[in-house]
Write a protein that holds these residues in place. Sequence first.
Motif, PDB file in Angstrom:
ATOM      1  N   GLY A   1       0.836  -1.196   0.000  1.00 48.85           N
ATOM      2  CA  GLY A   1       0.000   0.000   0.000  1.00 48.85           C
ATOM      3  C   GLY A   1       0.865   1.238   0.000  1.00 48.85           C
ATOM      4  O   GLY A   1       1.968   1.232   0.551  1.00 48.85           O
ATOM      5  N   SER A   2       0.353   2.314  -0.632  1.00 49.72           N
ATOM      6  CA  SER A   2       1.124   3.554  -0.754  1.00 49.72           C
ATOM      7  C   SER A   2       0.220   4.775  -0.662  1.00 49.72           C
ATOM      8  O   SER A   2      -0.955   4.722  -1.026  1.00 49.72           O
ATOM      9  N   VAL A   3       0.822   5.888  -0.222  1.00 51.37           N
ATOM     10  CA  VAL A   3       0.113   7.150  -0.046  1.00 51.37           C
ATOM     11  C   VAL A   3       0.987   8.275  -0.597  1.00 51.37           C
ATOM     12  O   VAL A   3       2.197   8.317  -0.342  1.00 51.37           O
ATOM     13  N   LEU A   4       0.357   9.202  -1.325  1.00 52.36           N
ATOM     14  CA  LEU A   4       1.025  10.410  -1.822  1.00 52.36           C
ATOM     15  C   LEU A   4       0.564  11.582  -0.969  1.00 52.36           C
ATOM     16  O   LEU A   4      -0.646  11.811  -0.824  1.00 52.36           O
ATOM     17  N   VAL A   5       1.521  12.337  -0.420  1.00 50.20           N
ATOM     18  CA  VAL A   5       1.216  13.453   0.469  1.00 50.20           C
ATOM     19  C   VAL A   5       1.877  14.721  -0.069  1.00 50.20           C
ATOM     20  O   VAL A   5       3.060  14.715  -0.412  1.00 50.20           O
ATOM     21  N   SER A   6       1.090  15.788  -0.118  1.00 51.29           N
ATOM     22  CA  SER A   6       1.607  17.073  -0.608  1.00 51.29           C
ATOM     23  C   SER A   6       2.557  17.694   0.398  1.00 51.29           C
ATOM     24  O   SER A   6       2.640  17.265   1.556  1.00 51.29           O
ATOM     25  N   ALA A   7       3.229  18.751  -0.026  1.00 54.17           N
ATOM     26  CA  ALA A   7       4.133  19.491   0.861  1.00 54.17           C
ATOM     27  C   ALA A   7       3.389  20.058   2.062  1.00 54.17           C
ATOM     28  O   ALA A   7       3.970  20.235   3.133  1.00 54.17           O
ATOM     29  N   ASP A   8       2.077  20.318   1.913  1.00 53.51           N
ATOM     30  CA  ASP A   8       1.239  20.844   3.002  1.00 53.51           C
ATOM     31  C   ASP A   8       0.756  19.759   3.956  1.00 53.51           C
ATOM     32  O   ASP A   8       0.050  20.060   4.916  1.00 53.51           O
ATOM     33  N   GLY A   9       1.046  18.488   3.648  1.00 50.02           N
ATOM     34  CA  GLY A   9       0.604  17.394   4.495  1.00 50.02           C
ATOM     35  C   GLY A   9      -0.731  16.802   4.100  1.00 50.02           C
ATOM     36  O   GLY A   9      -1.267  15.947   4.804  1.00 50.02           O
ATOM     37  N   GLU A  10      -1.282  17.231   2.959  1.00 57.09           N
ATOM     38  CA  GLU A  10      -2.573  16.713   2.499  1.00 57.09           C
ATOM     39  C   GLU A  10      -2.380  15.391   1.758  1.00 57.09           C
ATOM     40  O   GLU A  10      -1.525  15.291   0.864  1.00 57.09           O
ATOM     41  N   VAL A  11      -3.177  14.386   2.122  1.00 57.64           N
ATOM     42  CA  VAL A  11      -3.155  13.119   1.395  1.00 57.64           C
ATOM     43  C   VAL A  11      -3.853  13.358   0.060  1.00 57.64           C
ATOM     44  O   VAL A  11      -5.029  13.725   0.017  1.00 57.64           O
ATOM     45  N   LEU A  12      -3.110  13.171  -1.026  1.00 55.90           N
ATOM     46  CA  LEU A  12      -3.625  13.434  -2.369  1.00 55.90           C
ATOM     47  C   LEU A  12      -4.139  12.183  -3.061  1.00 55.90           C
ATOM     48  O   LEU A  12      -5.080  12.245  -3.857  1.00 55.90           O
ATOM     49  N   PHE A  13      -3.506  11.042  -2.776  1.00 59.98           N
ATOM     50  CA  PHE A  13      -3.848   9.803  -3.485  1.00 59.98           C
ATOM     51  C   PHE A  13      -3.340   8.637  -2.648  1.00 59.98           C
ATOM     52  O   PHE A  13      -2.275   8.726  -2.042  1.00 59.98           O
ATOM     53  N   GLU A  14      -4.111   7.574  -2.623  1.00 57.86           N
ATOM     54  CA  GLU A  14      -3.656   6.352  -1.966  1.00 57.86           C
ATOM     55  C   GLU A  14      -4.177   5.156  -2.748  1.00 57.86           C
ATOM     56  O   GLU A  14      -5.206   5.241  -3.418  1.00 57.86           O
TER      57      GLU A  14
END
Length: 160
Positions: free
Chosen positions: A29-42
């Motif tokens: 499993g994987s998660v993409l997180v923006s520089a602001d800490g927002e989860v963008l995609f998982e």
Amino acid sequence: MINNLDLKHLQRCVELAKIALEKGDEPFGSVLVSADGEVLFEDHNHVAGGDHTQHPEFAIARWAANNMKPEERIKATVYTSGEHCPMCAAAHGWVGLGRIVYASSSKQLVEWLAELGQAPSRVRNLSIQEVINDISVDGPVPELAEEVHQLHRQFHEKRS
């Protein structure tokens, strides 16, 4: 250096790996997180149907290429239950994503598969740094790596 926020996102990756396992798929499993800490995609693995390119890290690279500006991508972090394979590392590098944090390493996975009597992968085991130049990488995280190890054990014992 791994911090508490990193651990939170890595724990979500392990949860996603469990979901993959529950669906009969390999536990990744994987998660993409923006520089602001927002989860963008998982996402989690979708290889059970036979297409072994359906890794969550590859899906993240595709999503980022289509939904983020280059300057946003380089500041983002990808968290994953297992270190990127060479295919996913290359995709990550080609789209210009930033830092990678993983719970368990490819080297650990190779050892676990051997321990479980599984044939080695046809794809060479390369570290992320052997595939991508100038990338920030953190991992493995021992307390989570053992949890990932148990998921792989469950997956391969079900198949035996």
